[in-house]
Design a protein around this motif. Sequence first.
Motif, PDB file in Angstrom:
ATOM      1  N   UNK A  11       0.234 -11.261  31.898  1.00  0.00           N
ATOM      2  CA  UNK A  11       0.567 -12.457  31.111  1.00  0.00           C
ATOM      3  C   UNK A  11       1.382 -12.014  29.910  1.00  0.00           C
ATOM      4  N   UNK A  55       0.251 -15.075  35.251  1.00  0.00           N
ATOM      5  CA  UNK A  55       0.796 -16.276  34.601  1.00  0.00           C
ATOM      6  C   UNK A  55       2.027 -16.707  35.398  1.00  0.00           C
ATOM      7  N   UNK A  57       4.393 -18.642  34.551  1.00  0.00           N
ATOM      8  CA  UNK A  57       5.581 -18.841  33.719  1.00  0.00           C
ATOM      9  C   UNK A  57       5.728 -17.657  32.790  1.00  0.00           C
ATOM     10  N   UNK A  58       6.703 -16.810  33.061  1.00  0.00           N
ATOM     11  CA  UNK A  58       6.894 -15.644  32.187  1.00  0.00           C
ATOM     12  C   UNK A  58       8.375 -15.379  32.008  1.00  0.00           C
ATOM     13  N   UNK A  59       8.739 -14.856  30.859  1.00  0.00           N
ATOM     14  CA  UNK A  59      10.145 -14.482  30.697  1.00  0.00           C
ATOM     15  C   UNK A  59      10.432 -13.295  31.597  1.00  0.00           C
ATOM     16  N   UNK A  62       9.399 -13.939  36.984  1.00  0.00           N
ATOM     17  CA  UNK A  62       8.316 -14.931  36.912  1.00  0.00           C
ATOM     18  C   UNK A  62       7.199 -14.538  37.861  1.00  0.00           C
ATOM     19  N   UNK A  84       0.179 -23.883  33.543  1.00  0.00           N
ATOM     20  CA  UNK A  84       0.050 -24.771  32.396  1.00  0.00           C
ATOM     21  C   UNK A  84       0.285 -26.201  32.842  1.00  0.00           C
TER      22      UNK A  84
ATOM     23  N   UNK B 295       2.593 -26.208  26.201  1.00  0.00           N
ATOM     24  CA  UNK B 295       2.408 -24.811  26.580  1.00  0.00           C
ATOM     25  C   UNK B 295       2.046 -23.981  25.354  1.00  0.00           C
ATOM     26  N   UNK B 298      -1.409 -24.717  24.374  1.00  0.00           N
ATOM     27  CA  UNK B 298      -2.337 -24.334  25.432  1.00  0.00           C
ATOM     28  C   UNK B 298      -2.667 -22.848  25.406  1.00  0.00           C
ATOM     29  N   UNK B 299      -1.701 -22.043  25.013  1.00  0.00           N
ATOM     30  CA  UNK B 299      -1.925 -20.599  25.017  1.00  0.00           C
ATOM     31  C   UNK B 299      -3.075 -20.218  24.086  1.00  0.00           C
ATOM     32  N   UNK B 378      11.321 -20.502  26.171  1.00  0.00           N
ATOM     33  CA  UNK B 378      10.375 -20.030  27.187  1.00  0.00           C
ATOM     34  C   UNK B 378      10.407 -20.912  28.412  1.00  0.00           C
ATOM     35  N   UNK B 381      13.372 -20.123  30.200  1.00  0.00           N
ATOM     36  CA  UNK B 381      13.489 -18.713  30.528  1.00  0.00           C
ATOM     37  C   UNK B 381      14.755 -18.066  29.935  1.00  0.00           C
ATOM     38  N   UNK B 382      15.064 -18.451  28.692  1.00  0.00           N
ATOM     39  CA  UNK B 382      16.122 -17.775  27.944  1.00  0.00           C
ATOM     40  C   UNK B 382      15.508 -17.073  26.743  1.00  0.00           C
ATOM     41  N   UNK B 383      16.304 -16.248  26.094  1.00  0.00           N
ATOM     42  CA  UNK B 383      15.788 -15.510  24.942  1.00  0.00           C
ATOM     43  C   UNK B 383      16.622 -15.852  23.708  1.00  0.00           C
ATOM     44  N   UNK B 424      18.060 -16.068  34.257  1.00  0.00           N
ATOM     45  CA  UNK B 424      16.886 -15.991  33.390  1.00  0.00           C
ATOM     46  C   UNK B 424      17.012 -14.773  32.491  1.00  0.00           C
ATOM     47  N   UNK B 425      16.562 -14.915  31.254  1.00  0.00           N
ATOM     48  CA  UNK B 425      16.650 -13.815  30.311  1.00  0.00           C
ATOM     49  C   UNK B 425      17.970 -13.771  29.567  1.00  0.00           C
TER      50      UNK B 425
END
Lengths: 201, 508
Positions: A11, A55, A57-59, A62, A84, B295, B298-299, B378, B381-383, B424-425
Amino acid sequence: MSADQRVYVIDDDEAVRDSMGMLLESADIDYSCFASADEFLDDHDETRRGCLVLDIRMPGMTGLELQKSLGATGSTLPIIFLTGHGDVPMAVEAMRQGAFDFLRKPVNENNFIERIQLALDQESGDWRQKTDREQLCERVASLTGREREVFKMVAEGIANKVIASELGISERTVEVHRAQVMKKLGARTLAQLVRIHIESE
Amino acid sequence: MAQNTQTQMENQSSNGDFYRLETLLQNLPGMAYRCLNLKHWPMDFVSDGCFDLCGYQRHEIESQQVLWGDFTHPEDVDFVDRTVHAAADKGEPFEVEYRIIAKNGQEKWVWERGRVVDYRDDGIAILEGFINDITDRKLAESALIRAEAYAQAIVESAVDAVITVDDQGSIESFNQAASAMFGYRADEVRGLHCRRLLAPEYFREFDRFFQRRRDPAAIAVQSIELGGSDKHGREFPIVLSMREVRDVDEKKFVLLIRDLTEQRRAEKEVREQRDVLAHVDRLNTLGEMAAGIAHEINQPLTAISMYAQSSIRFLNKSEPQLNRLQDALQKLSQQAHRAGAVIERMQEMTRPHQSHQEVIDANRMLREIHQLGEVEAQIRNFIIVLRLDDNLPAVLCDAIQVQQVILNLLRNGMESMRADGCSPGSKIVLQAQVDNGRLRISIIDSGQGISRKLAKQLYQPFMSTKESGMGLGLSISRSIIAAHGGQLEFMNNKVAGTTFHFSLEVSS
């Protein structure tokens, strides 16, 4: 839970990771934590035993991508996904790809531990089965060429007489080979021999 | 009668002095004369200047073929007549300005000075005098009068109060706008100190300003905002500027005063409207970010729940693990604060907000909005890459609204990157640096860039490329930045995407 099983928690959220670790610790379950799929894959090998808590959803890579990647290597580690709000479509996709289960955050802890146990049990069974099959294959491999021919034909229900004429040997020789096959494969009855044949294929 | 005069004059000037005098007169501009104080003033002597003055030869006049009164402008002849008679009756010299019409029809202004020198036997006065052409002077004078009247008309019709004061600040003139603004008639305030027009709490400030009248360079450009006070004590905002009146003997100053009431009201209205729209936009933005926000909350909730359950398990063991319990509870508390902070930031953003600028730590403001932007990043999925200098200066701004602008730009950038199929990223940069004494903030995406067609309508309200977009974001953002004395600008990057940037005032 077998002694070499552990839970791999992946995670990107440090607090979620840490708290999950603590929960597993409190339930006396071994675990390792990873902040990303890549970190997990970095020193992954097929000897790992246990299950994954992932998890969705992850950067970076995934959860779903990690699942696919492990599937491609033939891994049978059960995966429990954490999702989530609004991740249901992804969870459905994960189940379709053979996930063990998915749990919504925040999770019900007792349910979580229970699911982990089930996943570990399943992996245990899978592993035993897998190990048995591997041993079986080894035994089949120890047969000589002629013995393997006889094994295959016997298991397919062909009579000794027919086998003898097909292979151009005496019926007596067929019987000797058959006894040798039964011994090498540890089968006592014809039914057992047939099952071994099916499993080994 | 003409004969008699002739005889008398010859008698009187029968010496050589007369001729010398005549030579002298020939060299003078203008015309010397001698005449009888009769209708149309028959002349029996004129000097040679008569030709230049009226176009008639000397002999034409002296023979009385033409009379002086014939050239005098018909409108002026009575007035000249009255003036001369009145002076003659008292035996005083006279001086008069009037118009004549020369032989060629040209109208000329003349100045005449004369007096009675003798009387004929029948009691008719003999006048001697001098007449000169003053047409040029008169033209200049009337131009001046016209200019003054013009200036006066401007002053009177001005919307601003125009007040002249002397060097002590006493009021000398007060135009109509000033009367309307302050409720005094001009004659009521003349001689009063101009401070009378201000609310007392502004006296000192005004005095300091008025002190500067000694330095013309300073007052030429300066204006000052003060509180005015009218005859009935009503106070209102004004802006006052001061100029010295030049080329007069005593020092005088013109005060120009504008009533700012309307302007302030309009400004307030604009500000309020912008605040309302900004609020709507923030609600809208956060609404669109609901998934990310859920989200984000929720974390910590997940972690809290697990720490709590762990605590129970540590306690319920046959030998309770109290040392682990403390660790668990401490971390649990941290996560509760984390969730609280997220909610607080949301509340800040969603609260109706009256804009006000204050001194803000730029680094802190940017880190806060970076966190909020991360929520969106998030999900996509970008930074978001934050590029800050360690020692950024404090800035003067409305933090909530500036954060709103940055969030809008980050979201737009990421949306553009998503539409462009960025992997992504992929990165979007939030950067701040000091540039030309201002803090320049840039948002650099790697998306599609902005086409020329889109650029034209970019800031239009309700224009959106997003399906769910309200299209308020950029127009609100621009107006927020304008209210901060900056400008929201963009340029397409060389490689890919767009850079939006604006600057804020650095607090000294």
